[in-house]
Design an enzyme around this catalytic site. Structure first.
Site, PDB file in Angstrom:
ATOM      1  N   HIS A  21       0.823  -1.212   0.000  1.00 28.46           N
ATOM      2  CA  HIS A  21       0.000   0.000   0.000  1.00 28.46           C
ATOM      3  C   HIS A  21       0.860   1.267   0.000  1.00 28.46           C
ATOM      4  O   HIS A  21       0.351   2.351  -0.239  1.00 28.46           O
ATOM      5  CB  HIS A  21      -0.926  -0.022   1.223  1.00 28.46           C
ATOM      6  CG  HIS A  21      -2.332   0.401   0.953  1.00 28.46           C
ATOM      7  ND1 HIS A  21      -2.903   0.431  -0.299  1.00 28.46           N
ATOM      8  CD2 HIS A  21      -3.310   0.827   1.806  1.00 28.46           C
ATOM      9  CE1 HIS A  21      -4.156   0.847  -0.202  1.00 28.46           C
ATOM     10  NE2 HIS A  21      -4.421   1.100   1.059  1.00 28.46           N
ATOM     11  N   ASN A 114      -9.023   3.322  -0.742  1.00 30.56           N
ATOM     12  CA  ASN A 114      -9.427   4.333   0.240  1.00 30.56           C
ATOM     13  C   ASN A 114      -8.720   5.672   0.063  1.00 30.56           C
ATOM     14  O   ASN A 114      -9.298   6.724   0.343  1.00 30.56           O
ATOM     15  CB  ASN A 114      -9.226   3.812   1.661  1.00 30.56           C
ATOM     16  CG  ASN A 114     -10.239   2.753   2.019  1.00 30.56           C
ATOM     17  OD1 ASN A 114     -11.358   2.751   1.509  1.00 30.56           O
ATOM     18  ND2 ASN A 114      -9.862   1.833   2.885  1.00 30.56           N
TER      19      ASN A 114
END
EC number: 3.1.1.29
Length: 191
Positions: A21, A114
């Protein structure tokens, strides 16, 4: 001289440094190293740096808000520098692209990411340029655990070459523009 805000998405702290990520942070760190633009100044709820590269003024930003609040940091920086979403390049990990590949995309939705969701909400638009670094999907198991896990030892071996390839892509994007860069790099194997 054009001004570009280049944002690498990731999570702050050593715990997340080598996680999938944090691909955006990794690319931005490599870009910082190769351009000499240090990203250490605390501003806009993040770490940033400014300098010139390839005839343009670049503002490099690593939000320190954690992924799901990245939009706040980016919105602050855009407002302060009086820039628009058209001046924004966001570098992020992408599950739908195999590791070792990269894709450019102008605009679009968040696809469950997100960080992109936060950006679109805070900016009121998803019309920014994205550099999507492939991390692949897990064969089995939870996606959240996968993106928050470190790259495998095999992936770590190829990571420097991949990051250099994405910096080359950014250089071409800045000097040659989107259409030419997309035609050369989209879905190209960089390893």
């Amino acid at each position: 001289m054009a001004v570009k805000l280049i944002v690498g998405l990731g999570n702050p702290g050593p715990k997340y440094q080598w996680t999938r990520h944090n691909a955006g942070f990794m690319v931005l760190d490599r870009l910082s190293h190769l351009t000499g633009i240090t990203v250490t100044r605390k501003n806009f709820s993040g770490l940033c740096g400014e300098g010139s590269w390839q005839g343009d003024r670049l503002i490099l930003l690593k939000p320190q808000t954690f992924m799901n609040l990245s939009g706040r940091s980016v919105a602050e920086a855009l407002r302060f520098h009086k820039l628009t979403v058209e001046d924004l390049i966001v570098i992020h990990d992408d599950l739908d692209i195999p590791f070792g590949r990269v894709k450019l995309k102008a605009g679009g939705g968040h696809a469950g990411h997100n960080g992109l969701r936060s950006l679109s909400q805070e900016l009121g638009s998803g019309a920014f340029l994205r550099v999507r670094m492939g991390i692949g999907r897990p064969l089995h198991g939870d996606v959240v655990n996968y993106v928050l896990s470190n790259f495998s030892p095999e992936e770590m071996i190829g990571l420097p070459r991949l990051l250099d390839g994405i910096v080359d892509l950014l250089e071409m994007l800045i000097t040659e523009g989107l259409p030419k860069t997309m035609s050369l790099y989209n879905n190209k194997e960089l390893l």
